[in-house]
Design a protein around this motif. Sequence first.
Motif, PDB file in Angstrom:
ATOM      1  N   THR A  32      -4.976 -29.356  -7.640  1.00  0.00           N
ATOM      2  CA  THR A  32      -6.092 -29.321  -6.986  1.00  0.00           C
ATOM      3  C   THR A  32      -7.257 -29.431  -7.635  1.00  0.00           C
ATOM      4  OG1 THR A  32      -4.742 -27.480  -5.754  1.00  0.00           O
ATOM      5  CG2 THR A  32      -7.121 -27.402  -5.543  1.00  0.00           C
ATOM      6  N   PRO A  33      -8.164 -30.438  -7.391  1.00  0.00           N
ATOM      7  CA  PRO A  33      -9.351 -30.551  -8.225  1.00  0.00           C
ATOM      8  C   PRO A  33     -10.321 -29.354  -8.489  1.00  0.00           C
ATOM      9  CG  PRO A  33      -9.004 -32.415  -6.434  1.00  0.00           C
ATOM     10  CD  PRO A  33      -7.964 -31.203  -6.357  1.00  0.00           C
ATOM     11  N   LEU A  34     -10.488 -28.532  -7.685  1.00  0.00           N
ATOM     12  CA  LEU A  34     -11.330 -27.238  -7.792  1.00  0.00           C
ATOM     13  C   LEU A  34     -10.750 -26.553  -8.703  1.00  0.00           C
ATOM     14  CD1 LEU A  34     -13.862 -25.854  -7.007  1.00  0.00           C
ATOM     15  CD2 LEU A  34     -12.446 -24.634  -5.311  1.00  0.00           C
ATOM     16  N   ARG A  37     -10.609 -28.217 -12.369  1.00  0.00           N
ATOM     17  CA  ARG A  37     -12.188 -28.439 -12.933  1.00  0.00           C
ATOM     18  C   ARG A  37     -12.702 -27.039 -13.220  1.00  0.00           C
ATOM     19  NH1 ARG A  37     -14.496 -33.455  -9.483  1.00  0.00           N
ATOM     20  NH2 ARG A  37     -12.818 -34.937  -9.758  1.00  0.00           N
ATOM     21  N   GLN A 150     -11.313 -21.651  -1.277  1.00  0.00           N
ATOM     22  CA  GLN A 150     -10.084 -22.791  -1.185  1.00  0.00           C
ATOM     23  C   GLN A 150      -8.656 -22.118  -1.070  1.00  0.00           C
ATOM     24  OE1 GLN A 150     -10.432 -26.248  -1.989  1.00  0.00           O
ATOM     25  NE2 GLN A 150      -8.037 -26.216  -1.273  1.00  0.00           N
ATOM     26  N   LEU A 208     -16.937 -30.342 -13.100  1.00  0.00           N
ATOM     27  CA  LEU A 208     -17.106 -30.034 -11.619  1.00  0.00           C
ATOM     28  C   LEU A 208     -17.670 -31.272 -11.033  1.00  0.00           C
ATOM     29  CD1 LEU A 208     -16.340 -27.564  -9.814  1.00  0.00           C
ATOM     30  CD2 LEU A 208     -16.897 -27.087 -12.271  1.00  0.00           C
ATOM     31  N   LEU A 211     -18.273 -32.693  -7.114  1.00  0.00           N
ATOM     32  CA  LEU A 211     -17.203 -31.968  -6.418  1.00  0.00           C
ATOM     33  C   LEU A 211     -17.967 -31.226  -5.262  1.00  0.00           C
ATOM     34  CD1 LEU A 211     -14.100 -31.775  -6.035  1.00  0.00           C
ATOM     35  CD2 LEU A 211     -14.338 -29.701  -7.293  1.00  0.00           C
ATOM     36  N   ARG A 212     -17.561 -31.109  -3.932  1.00  0.00           N
ATOM     37  CA  ARG A 212     -18.333 -30.223  -2.925  1.00  0.00           C
ATOM     38  C   ARG A 212     -17.499 -29.038  -2.793  1.00  0.00           C
ATOM     39  NH1 ARG A 212     -19.907 -34.573   1.686  1.00  0.00           N
ATOM     40  NH2 ARG A 212     -20.982 -35.972   0.344  1.00  0.00           N
TER      41      ARG A 212
END
Length: 413
Positions: A32-34, A37, A150, A208, A211-212
């Motif tokens: 998961t990118p969030l 990061r 998230q 980050l 990233l939104r």
Amino acid sequence: MSGQPPGARGGAGLDPGTGQPGQTALRLVWSTPLYLRSTVALFLAGLGFSAAAPQIASFLVGELHASLTVAGLYYLTNLTAPVAGYLVGARSDRTGSRLGLFRLCAVVGFAGWSAIALAPRLWVPFVVSAVVLGFAGAATSQLFAAIHDQATLRPRPANDGVVAIVRMALTAGWVVGPVAGSFLAAVAGSRVMLLATAVATLAQLVPLGALRDPGPAGPASASSRAHRPGVRVMLPLLAFTALYICVYAGESVKYAFLPIYMNDRLGFSPALSGAIIGIQPLVELVLMPIAVIVARRTGEVRLMVLAAGFGVSANLCFALTGTAAGLFAGQILMGGVWGVFATLGIIVAQRLLPQAVATASAIFLSSTALSSALGGLAGGLGAAWIGLPLVFLVPAGFGLAAVLGLAVMTRAR
């Protein structure tokens, strides 16, 4: 209180969304990118701030010619942090812009630490810390709010483990930072070290990237943007935060007086004293993922009652043993305290105010400034009144109050 996040009751180890065996927390963070990061960003945050924290008094005395008394008063500027954190958190809950505010706070932090590093007069660090750095500290709470959003969009049994891993990165930064800061200050000077802190604060933006935000976290999030939660709704969160302050107050007493006690009264070698101080964060890192697993069976607050009891026992070891073995035991117990509270505290705080998780995160995370002030004041008065090592009975008393309060909260919930 259950150890599982809302919606994560589709069967042991099953992903509620797919009915298939769920991913582990580590795989979720990696995929998961969030999460991934944020883990890197929080390590940089912990690294930067912890590098400066032990060196700021030396900078004020050595570079700006402050007296020891004036340098000690610098830490009172942290008392504005809860106000700044609340304002940022409330704005975040109204707008839903977690990562936008995170980026703004990181830039503000870079400007603040740079101004302190280049300060020509003694008053500059005081004003900057009181007015600017309180907002910079709110960056961390915005990341935890985004992680919560998230997790709410995709409820999984491993979501609490994700929070533990991300929180471990912040703790790891605090393990490395003081050593790196001391080395850099010795080699290049305090101003260069503070500029490095500014760079580390700004570097949080890099992981980050663009990233939104994860998006609205359900109906509760939408309603929270319409109005602020009232004081009555916030009372459970405020009560929990006050008990957390009682637990955390012992840290400032310990870091102020335990090195003096070991070096001046007990005559320990620097290597032995360093080993005693250093054992706590290592125990903490080991126990953080275990705390999540145990909390699923016992409940978070029930486990915190036990952890607060560890804190009482730790301070009794400091106050009454007078041996290296006793101080090691106390530090190991302290590792147990923060292995639990550092992992589960933010989770409990967000669940106590689910309609305003950014506000909850900001209030809880900024409370460490109040606890440091409380511990510093109580520890200073206690040291003057009963001396070393009995001063550690003061944080033991705070810890006992936390044990009783958390036990009452467990029964009430």
